[in-house]
Design a protein around this motif. Structure first.
Motif, PDB file in Angstrom:
ATOM      1  N   ALA A   1       0.856  -1.188   0.000  1.00 20.16           N
ATOM      2  CA  ALA A   1       0.000   0.000   0.000  1.00 20.16           C
ATOM      3  C   ALA A   1       0.892   1.239   0.000  1.00 20.16           C
ATOM      4  N   LEU A   2       0.293   2.402  -0.163  1.00 20.00           N
ATOM      5  CA  LEU A   2       1.074   3.632  -0.269  1.00 20.00           C
ATOM      6  C   LEU A   2       1.812   3.967   1.019  1.00 20.00           C
ATOM      7  N   GLN A   3       1.309   3.515   2.170  1.00 21.30           N
ATOM      8  CA  GLN A   3       1.964   3.790   3.444  1.00 21.30           C
ATOM      9  C   GLN A   3       2.678   2.562   3.994  1.00 21.30           C
ATOM     10  N   SER A   4       3.045   1.638   3.125  1.00 20.11           N
ATOM     11  CA  SER A   4       3.633   0.380   3.567  1.00 20.11           C
ATOM     12  C   SER A   4       5.087   0.546   4.004  1.00 20.11           C
TER      13      SER A   4
ATOM     14  N   LEU B   1       7.897   0.160   1.383  1.00 15.24           N
ATOM     15  CA  LEU B   1       8.427   1.295   0.629  1.00 15.24           C
ATOM     16  C   LEU B   1       9.633   1.901   1.342  1.00 15.24           C
TER      17      LEU B   1
ATOM     18  N   PRO C   1      -5.696  -1.574  -3.621  1.00 14.16           N
ATOM     19  CA  PRO C   1      -4.867  -0.676  -2.801  1.00 14.16           C
ATOM     20  C   PRO C   1      -3.462  -1.227  -2.576  1.00 14.16           C
TER      21      PRO C   1
ATOM     22  N   HIS D   1      -0.939  -0.087  -5.256  1.00 16.77           N
ATOM     23  CA  HIS D   1      -0.628   1.328  -5.422  1.00 16.77           C
ATOM     24  C   HIS D   1       0.811   1.657  -5.053  1.00 16.77           C
ATOM     25  N   GLY D   2       1.333   1.014  -4.003  1.00 24.07           N
ATOM     26  CA  GLY D   2       2.719   1.256  -3.618  1.00 24.07           C
ATOM     27  C   GLY D   2       3.689   0.794  -4.687  1.00 24.07           C
ATOM     28  N   CYS D   3       3.423  -0.371  -5.273  1.00 25.72           N
ATOM     29  CA  CYS D   3       4.278  -0.882  -6.353  1.00 25.72           C
ATOM     30  C   CYS D   3       4.223   0.033  -7.570  1.00 25.72           C
ATOM     31  N   HIS D   4       3.021   0.501  -7.885  1.00 24.98           N
ATOM     32  CA  HIS D   4       2.870   1.380  -9.052  1.00 24.98           C
ATOM     33  C   HIS D   4       3.609   2.702  -8.831  1.00 24.98           C
ATOM     34  N   ARG D   5       3.584   3.208  -7.609  1.00 21.50           N
ATOM     35  CA  ARG D   5       4.320   4.443  -7.336  1.00 21.50           C
ATOM     36  C   ARG D   5       5.823   4.207  -7.528  1.00 21.50           C
TER      37      ARG D   5
END
Length: 400
Positions: free
Chosen positions: A235-238, A241, A264, A267-271
């Motif tokens: 996720a974006l707040q994982s 990251l 969701p 999303h972290g991978c895509h960022r």
């Protein structure tokens, strides 16, 4: 370990002081020449070495008896080690980092710390898709001589460790507690297997319990030990990251598996991919990308004709004890031989035999092979990752 027991005790004592991290301990060693001399130094001399008053007070409050727990742990059982940078077994990739831990506690095989590794991290609550990918990638990498390194957390970490072990490979777990504490406790049996077939590593002294601030700190070791880091789902707040960020700062490769735009956990991978991480669809993509680094890692610019490499003298780069079999297929014209169906497991061969050039639904594969849907799904993913088949949508597959 290349230092005296008195010096080890002194370093362990300093390391237990609140507020002293890698930079401070290294600064004391450089200033005084040894940890023993640092502890014998006056308050004025310690302040001159850069210790602030509160840190100096914390150091003085650590009794020498505090190190007994560390030393008792070390001598209580076999396959336990405390490594310092002077030890030839200390991981070279980690030693070169600015924030390298001055002390590493290791349970298992410390020699593995100097073998080629890939970090695999991801969500603690992954999707089925994420778990299947983590297992398949870890198995493939382990079969090809790469040690899988992760953090023993629930979810992707645990699945990655398990995948490597199931493939008969090796795996390293870096934890954020003392090695006398397994967190989460649910992974205790997995930890025992890792000690037998790999290593568990921590920079934290014996008795240190789980603390939120220690997990991001742990992540720099996961990435620092490895040639690259693969984020499976995040996720974006994982926290995954954070590991990726450490990898970038350390000059390591970062890989990410794409997912659904509606998930969701993708999303972290895509960022990461938008920021320059390498999108990977197969485990072979990772091996191809790492091949130049592995040439340097093996200490040779020429491809060895024999890939059964063994550990060499400490003065030379430490070479993996397992064959890096994928290197030959990436640098010769023998790809077809390397991908011979005879090299597949019997179940994989059975499944592959049912798939032709026309797409076939998964339920038809289950019916023809007599295998369970779970086994078929797992094997299909492995075959797809290895480039034998392709998913056509709608649960159908075809031969490549």
């Amino acid at each position: 370990m290349n230092i005296t027991e008195d010096e080890l005790r002194a370093r362990l004592q300093i390391w237990r002081a609140v507020g002293i991290g890698p930079a401070t301990l290294n600064r004391l060693l450089n200033h005084f020449g040894s940890a023993v001399a640092a502890l014998d130094g006056s308050d004025a001399e310690l302040a001159k070495a850069g210790l602030k008053p509160d840190t100096l007070q914390n150091l003085r409050s650590v009794p020498i008896e505090a190190t007994l727990a560390d030393l008792e742990w070390l001598h209580r059982a076999q396959h336990r080690h405390i490594l310092v940078p002077e030890d030839p077994r200390y991981p070279k990739l980690l030693r070169d980092l600015k924030a390298a831990p001055p002390i590493l506690f290791v349970a298992g095989q410390p020699e593995l710390l100097n073998e080629p590794q890939l970090a695999m991290v991801g969500s603690r609550t992954p999707t089925t898709y994420g778990k299947e990918n983590a297992q398949a990638f870890a198995q493939y990498l382990a079969k090809h001589g790469i040690t899988v390194t992760s953090g023993l957390a629930l979810g992707i970490d645990a699945v990655s460790h398990q995948g490597a072990l199931e493939a008969g490979g090796t795996t390293i777990a870096v934890i954020a507690t003392g090695l006398d504490i397994i967190y989460p406790a649910k992974n205790r049996s997995l930890a025992e297997r890792i000690v037998e077939h790999g290593a568990i590593v921590s920079e934290f002294p014996i008795g240190v319990k789980p603390q939120a601030q220690n997990f991001p700190r742990r992540n720099r070791i996961i990435s620092g030990l490895s040639l690259g880091s693969l984020v499976v789902e995040a996720a974006l707040q994982s926290g995954s990251l954070v590991t990726a960020q450490h990898a970038l700062e350390q000059g390591r490769e970062v890989f990410a598996i794409p997912g659904s735009i509606h998930s969701p956990l993708a999303h972290g991978c895509h960022r990461l991919i938008r920021q320059g991480a390498k999108l990977v669809e197969t485990a072979a993509d990772i091996l191809e990308e790492l091949t130049p680094q592995l040439h340097a890692y093996l200490g040779s610019t020429a491809m060895p004709t024999a890939l059964a490499l063994s550990t060499t003298q400490a003065s030379k780069p430490i070479k993996p004890t397992k064959p890096l079999s994928f290197l030959k297929s990436l640098t010769t014209q023998e790809n077809t031989e390397e991908r011979s169906e005879a090299k597949l497991d019997p179940e994989e061969q059975q499944i592959l035999a049912t798939i032709g050039l026309e797409p076939i639904p998964i339920d038809q594969i289950v019916l023809q092979t007599g295998l369970t849907p779970d086994v078929v799904s797992s094997m299909l993913l492995m075959l797809e990752l290895q480039g034998y088949i392709a998913a056509c949508g709608g649960g159908r597959y075809q031969r490549l």
